[in-house]
Design an enzyme around this catalytic site. Sequence first.
Site, mmCIF file in Angstrom:
data_model
loop_
_atom_site.group_PDB
_atom_site.id
_atom_site.type_symbol
_atom_site.label_atom_id
_atom_site.label_comp_id
_atom_site.label_asym_id
_atom_site.label_seq_id
_atom_site.Cartn_x
_atom_site.Cartn_y
_atom_site.Cartn_z
ATOM 1 N N GLY A 111 -3.024 -11.257 14.596
ATOM 2 C CA GLY A 111 -4.198 -10.384 14.620
ATOM 3 C C GLY A 111 -5.406 -11.077 15.200
ATOM 4 O O GLY A 111 -6.548 -10.803 14.810
ATOM 5 N N ALA A 112 -5.176 -11.967 16.167
ATOM 6 C CA ALA A 112 -6.220 -12.874 16.643
ATOM 7 C C ALA A 112 -7.257 -12.223 17.541
ATOM 8 O O ALA A 112 -8.273 -12.847 17.842
ATOM 9 C CB ALA A 112 -5.573 -14.044 17.396
ATOM 10 N N SER A 148 -5.327 -7.118 0.524
ATOM 11 C CA SER A 148 -6.427 -6.176 0.329
ATOM 12 C C SER A 148 -6.635 -5.945 -1.157
ATOM 13 O O SER A 148 -5.674 -5.953 -1.937
ATOM 14 C CB SER A 148 -6.099 -4.842 1.004
ATOM 15 N N TYR A 152 -0.560 2.168 2.311
ATOM 16 C CA TYR A 152 -1.227 0.918 2.679
ATOM 17 C C TYR A 152 -1.256 -0.033 1.491
ATOM 18 O O TYR A 152 -0.913 -1.218 1.612
ATOM 19 C CB TYR A 152 -2.640 1.234 3.156
ATOM 20 N N ALA A 153 -1.654 0.482 0.328
ATOM 21 C CA ALA A 153 -1.746 -0.347 -0.873
ATOM 22 C C ALA A 153 -0.400 -0.956 -1.231
ATOM 23 O O ALA A 153 -0.320 -2.119 -1.638
ATOM 24 C CB ALA A 153 -2.284 0.476 -2.039
ATOM 25 N N LYS A 181 0.321 -4.006 0.855
ATOM 26 C CA LYS A 181 -0.494 -5.158 0.469
ATOM 27 C C LYS A 181 -0.057 -5.724 -0.880
ATOM 28 O O LYS A 181 -0.135 -6.948 -1.111
ATOM 29 C CB LYS A 181 -1.970 -4.777 0.443
#
Length: 227
Positions: free
Chosen positions: A11-12, A124, A136-137, A140
């Site tokens: 993710g740079a 997150s 999403y949760a 993570k």
Amino acid sequence: MAGRPHALVTGASSGIGAAIVERLLRDGWRVTGISRRPAPSDHPAFDHLPIDLGDVGSLASAVADIAPTALVHAAGVLKVGQLGNLNHDDGAAMWRLHVDAAERLADALAPRLPDGGRIVFIGSRTASGAAGRGQYAATKAALVALARSFAMELAPRGITVNVVAPAATETPMLKDPTRAGVAPKLPPIGRFIRPDEVAATVAFLLSGDAAVITGQQLVICGGSSLS
């Protein structure tokens, strides 16, 4: 860990990943950045690998010639959706990027990490659950389980594995119009988290001073977890 340490950072090209690259270069690291888009750094100690992390089957071969001191998996995407109207393709894509990519990179690189090496996953605060962000949760939360499990395996080699879990952070993801139905909550400190603050925590976990911290999720939330 003699010589200049070497970090592989996913993710740079933007957001938290780019901030981590910038911080590590400033601290004297050599950095290899992974992202689909070109990364912004032209630092002589920076190399870029244009890799699509969604193509998880190719990751092991893509990093076959890399033997870093540390792995930092910062790549991420947020897709939102309410129960009863979930997009399962979005859920699968987030799982591939957040969890499957982390698992495959760690699996490929751990045997080549030096004793005392480091692995950090960017998680997150929503790993504990958030309305409209269940898929999403879940990804993570899975990172926390991976980190704790890998930490147990790698502890005899002095390799630490941790998760840095920020609350809403000032990145392009925060302004994504597709998340309008689940707007980010302003932390009690009155502002959002800055990417450089997340990067500072990552830099600490990669340092020798953090050698005894492993299998942990460090929540950076500006007080959001207090309520």
